[in-house]
Design an enzyme around this catalytic site. Structure first.
Site, PDB file in Angstrom:
ATOM      1  N   ASP A 159      18.522  39.430  55.276  1.00  0.00           N
ATOM      2  CA  ASP A 159      18.963  40.329  56.353  1.00  0.00           C
ATOM      3  C   ASP A 159      19.049  41.765  55.844  1.00  0.00           C
ATOM      4  O   ASP A 159      18.605  42.714  56.512  1.00  0.00           O
ATOM      5  CB  ASP A 159      20.328  39.897  56.893  1.00  0.00           C
ATOM      6  CG  ASP A 159      20.318  38.510  57.500  1.00  0.00           C
ATOM      7  OD1 ASP A 159      19.223  38.019  57.841  1.00  0.00           O
ATOM      8  OD2 ASP A 159      21.413  37.914  57.621  1.00  0.00           O
TER       9      ASP A 159
ATOM     10  N   ASP B  97      15.859  34.099  52.526  1.00  0.00           N
ATOM     11  CA  ASP B  97      16.412  33.119  53.463  1.00  0.00           C
ATOM     12  C   ASP B  97      17.938  33.131  53.432  1.00  0.00           C
ATOM     13  O   ASP B  97      18.582  32.187  52.972  1.00  0.00           O
ATOM     14  CB  ASP B  97      15.882  31.721  53.137  1.00  0.00           C
ATOM     15  CG  ASP B  97      16.295  30.690  54.177  1.00  0.00           C
ATOM     16  OD1 ASP B  97      16.449  31.073  55.349  1.00  0.00           O
ATOM     17  OD2 ASP B  97      16.470  29.515  53.815  1.00  0.00           O
TER      18      ASP B  97
ATOM     19  N   LYS C 268       5.284  15.010  37.678  1.00  0.00           N
ATOM     20  CA  LYS C 268       6.424  15.919  37.551  1.00  0.00           C
ATOM     21  C   LYS C 268       7.490  15.360  36.603  1.00  0.00           C
ATOM     22  O   LYS C 268       8.334  16.108  36.098  1.00  0.00           O
ATOM     23  CB  LYS C 268       7.029  16.183  38.934  1.00  0.00           C
ATOM     24  CG  LYS C 268       6.060  16.893  39.880  1.00  0.00           C
ATOM     25  CD  LYS C 268       6.587  16.938  41.313  1.00  0.00           C
ATOM     26  CE  LYS C 268       5.564  17.604  42.239  1.00  0.00           C
ATOM     27  NZ  LYS C 268       6.014  17.592  43.652  1.00  0.00           N
TER      28      LYS C 268
ATOM     29  N   GLU D 285      26.596  34.086  47.907  1.00  0.00           N
ATOM     30  CA  GLU D 285      27.942  33.502  47.922  1.00  0.00           C
ATOM     31  C   GLU D 285      28.651  33.743  46.596  1.00  0.00           C
ATOM     32  O   GLU D 285      29.863  33.992  46.559  1.00  0.00           O
ATOM     33  CB  GLU D 285      27.855  31.997  48.211  1.00  0.00           C
ATOM     34  CG  GLU D 285      27.279  31.643  49.567  1.00  0.00           C
ATOM     35  CD  GLU D 285      28.276  31.792  50.706  1.00  0.00           C
ATOM     36  OE1 GLU D 285      29.446  31.410  50.528  1.00  0.00           O
ATOM     37  OE2 GLU D 285      27.878  32.290  51.777  1.00  0.00           O
TER      38      GLU D 285
ATOM     39  N   SER E  56       4.578   9.820  39.958  1.00  0.00           N
ATOM     40  CA  SER E  56       3.229   9.726  40.528  1.00  0.00           C
ATOM     41  C   SER E  56       2.550  11.087  40.632  1.00  0.00           C
ATOM     42  O   SER E  56       1.321  11.173  40.609  1.00  0.00           O
ATOM     43  CB  SER E  56       3.297   9.068  41.920  1.00  0.00           C
ATOM     44  OG  SER E  56       3.763   9.973  42.911  1.00  0.00           O
TER      45      SER E  56
ATOM     46  N   ASN F 182      25.200  25.588  48.913  1.00  0.00           N
ATOM     47  CA  ASN F 182      26.528  25.105  49.300  1.00  0.00           C
ATOM     48  C   ASN F 182      27.392  24.774  48.093  1.00  0.00           C
ATOM     49  O   ASN F 182      28.621  24.805  48.164  1.00  0.00           O
ATOM     50  CB  ASN F 182      26.411  23.885  50.222  1.00  0.00           C
ATOM     51  CG  ASN F 182      25.636  22.741  49.593  1.00  0.00           C
ATOM     52  OD1 ASN F 182      24.683  22.952  48.861  1.00  0.00           O
ATOM     53  ND2 ASN F 182      26.028  21.521  49.900  1.00  0.00           N
TER      54      ASN F 182
ATOM     55  N   HIS G 180      12.225  20.700  44.456  1.00  0.00           N
ATOM     56  CA  HIS G 180      10.772  20.726  44.333  1.00  0.00           C
ATOM     57  C   HIS G 180      10.299  21.845  43.408  1.00  0.00           C
ATOM     58  O   HIS G 180       9.344  21.670  42.649  1.00  0.00           O
ATOM     59  CB  HIS G 180      10.110  20.897  45.706  1.00  0.00           C
ATOM     60  CG  HIS G 180       8.615  20.813  45.629  1.00  0.00           C
ATOM     61  ND1 HIS G 180       7.815  21.933  45.547  1.00  0.00           N
ATOM     62  CD2 HIS G 180       7.787  19.742  45.575  1.00  0.00           C
ATOM     63  CE1 HIS G 180       6.548  21.561  45.462  1.00  0.00           C
ATOM     64  NE2 HIS G 180       6.495  20.249  45.476  1.00  0.00           N
TER      65      HIS G 180
ATOM     66  N   ASP H 220      10.921  15.163  50.174  1.00  0.00           N
ATOM     67  CA  ASP H 220      11.043  15.349  48.724  1.00  0.00           C
ATOM     68  C   ASP H 220      12.506  15.300  48.308  1.00  0.00           C
ATOM     69  O   ASP H 220      12.835  14.844  47.222  1.00  0.00           O
ATOM     70  CB  ASP H 220      10.423  16.685  48.302  1.00  0.00           C
ATOM     71  CG  ASP H 220      10.456  16.876  46.793  1.00  0.00           C
ATOM     72  OD1 ASP H 220       9.679  16.204  46.095  1.00  0.00           O
ATOM     73  OD2 ASP H 220      11.276  17.686  46.311  1.00  0.00           O
TER      74      ASP H 220
ATOM     75  N   THR I   5      19.021  28.983  45.965  1.00  0.00           N
ATOM     76  CA  THR I   5      18.501  29.687  47.135  1.00  0.00           C
ATOM     77  C   THR I   5      19.295  30.971  47.359  1.00  0.00           C
ATOM     78  O   THR I   5      20.275  31.240  46.665  1.00  0.00           O
ATOM     79  CB  THR I   5      18.572  28.795  48.382  1.00  0.00           C
ATOM     80  OG1 THR I   5      19.919  28.327  48.541  1.00  0.00           O
ATOM     81  CG2 THR I   5      17.649  27.600  48.248  1.00  0.00           C
ATOM     82  N   ALA I   6      18.873  31.757  48.343  1.00  0.00           N
ATOM     83  CA  ALA I   6      19.506  33.060  48.575  1.00  0.00           C
ATOM     84  C   ALA I   6      21.005  32.918  48.815  1.00  0.00           C
ATOM     85  O   ALA I   6      21.801  33.730  48.340  1.00  0.00           O
ATOM     86  CB  ALA I   6      18.849  33.758  49.764  1.00  0.00           C
TER      87      ALA I   6
ATOM     88  N   GLY J 118      18.826  18.865  47.163  1.00  0.00           N
ATOM     89  CA  GLY J 118      17.391  18.644  47.309  1.00  0.00           C
ATOM     90  C   GLY J 118      16.669  19.879  47.800  1.00  0.00           C
ATOM     91  O   GLY J 118      16.993  21.002  47.423  1.00  0.00           O
TER      92      GLY J 118
END
Length: 347
Positions: A229, A224, A315, A117, A312, A86, A274, A302, A111-112, A269
């Site tokens: 597609d 994704d 990371k 975009e 913890s 976004n 991650h 996460d 991400t894809a 996020g």
């Protein structure tokens, strides 16, 4: 506790510098600026060379440590930039492009949607949504659907943009399949994204500059979105194309393991947060970290986890001074960059 005094005039830099002593998320913003400045300022010459292992002669081929002070001063922190899709749909795309264009980050994880975009905006514009006084977030989905318009928050993307993207991407998938069949070598998501950046040949694009500067864009969820597609449709028309994720997990993990020092700058996020944090687990944690998102930690996600939770897991390093800003990244990203990367670039 004190804030900015506007009786002294309007000075954006001074205003943002005053955030450190303002309190609440303004103070976290100020701490994030300090953390990024430390990330950018670090050089290998700041720390003494490691002693040679027993039986290894200093300066020999078996000695892997950089010992020349001048060469050590050239080695910077490896910076992992992450953003959700976004933020590329929004105008923060131009801020991200600035960082990639000027080689201020070592990689980008998105991400894809972030990939497509970025490329789609080179083919046709997105729009800020509003209609007869109705604010974009409140536009009715049923009416937009009838008009062939997709809503991303208060942004609007016409269906025709995706059609243009399909027409643009399909020939590249044909080329990648032909190359695979001719050579026996399969491509990875990051290599495919570089080819997209080369093909788009548009300096307004993040992917264009990533290819030009050979900065990897890691996209572990490449299927994704619209790209998925297109891969789905292509697998029926011309089956056989393989996109190898393993090459990229080796790539991002090696980038972390081989780094002398690492910093994480993550907007949003989910997967991107991650994926970067997990790569830094491979080196027992990042040395610097700034998270910007609106996630909360009460549900165990996460996305909403505070930096101390990452400590913890190994990371983030225990001695690090990570910062989380709870705020909309479209507000924070340009301001953070203006106080750090951009100020350094234009100094």
């Amino acid at each position: 506790v004190s804030g900015y005094d506007f009786s002294k005039g309007v000075d954006l830099h001074a205003l943002l510098e005053s955030y450190t002593s303002t309190g609440f998320q303004a103070t976290n913003f100020g701490l994030a600026v300090e953390e990024i400045r430390r990330m950018l300022a670090w050089r290998l010459s700041d720390v003494p060379p490691e002693p040679c292992p027993e039986g290894v002669v200093e300066g020999s081929e078996a000695d892997s440590e950089i010992r020349d002070p001048a060469e050590r001063a050239k080695v910077k922190a490896t910076i992992f930039l992450g953003c959700t899709s976004n933020l590329i749909s929004a105008g923060t795309r131009e801020t991200i492009r600035f960082l990639v264009e000027h080689r201020m980050v070592s990689c980008l994880v998105t991400t894809a949607g972030g990939i497509e975009e970025d490329l789609m905006k080179c083919l046709a514009p997105h729009f800020i949504g509003s209609s007869a006084g109705v604010e974009g977030f409140n536009l009715k989905g049923i009416e937009l659907r009838k008009k062939g318009i997709n809503r991303i928050g208060n942004l609007l993307v016409p269906n025709k943009n995706y059609c243009l993207f399909e027409d643009w991407l399909t020939p590249l998938l044909d080329i990648l399949l032909a190359e695979q069949q001719a050579t026996g070598r399969v491509t990875s998501p990051s290599q495919m994204i570089w080819r997209m950046g080369e093909r788009i040949n548009d300096p307004s694009s993040i992917c264009y500059w990533a290819h030009a500067n050979q900065i990897p864009i890691f996209c572990p969820a490449i299927t994704d979105g619209s790209i998925g597609d297109m891969l789905f449709f292509h697998s029926f028309k011309s089956p056989g194309l393989v996109i190898d994720l393993v090459q990229d997990i080796r790539g991002i993990n090696r980038l972390a393991v081989d780094a002398k020092r690492t910093g994480m700058l993550i907007f949003g996020g989910g997967l991107v947060k991650h994926h970067i944090c997990n790569a830094n687990l491979m080196r027992n944690g990042a040395d610097h970290a700034v998270f910007v998102n609106t996630g909360q930690d009460f549900d165990g996600s996460d996305s909403g986890a505070k930096p101390d939770e990452a400590v913890s897991w190994g990371k983030v390093r225990p001695e690090a001074t990570p910062v989380k800003i709870c705020a909309d990244a479209t507000l924070i990203m340009p301001l953070l960059v203006s106080q750090t990367f951009a100020r350094m670039h234009h100094a």
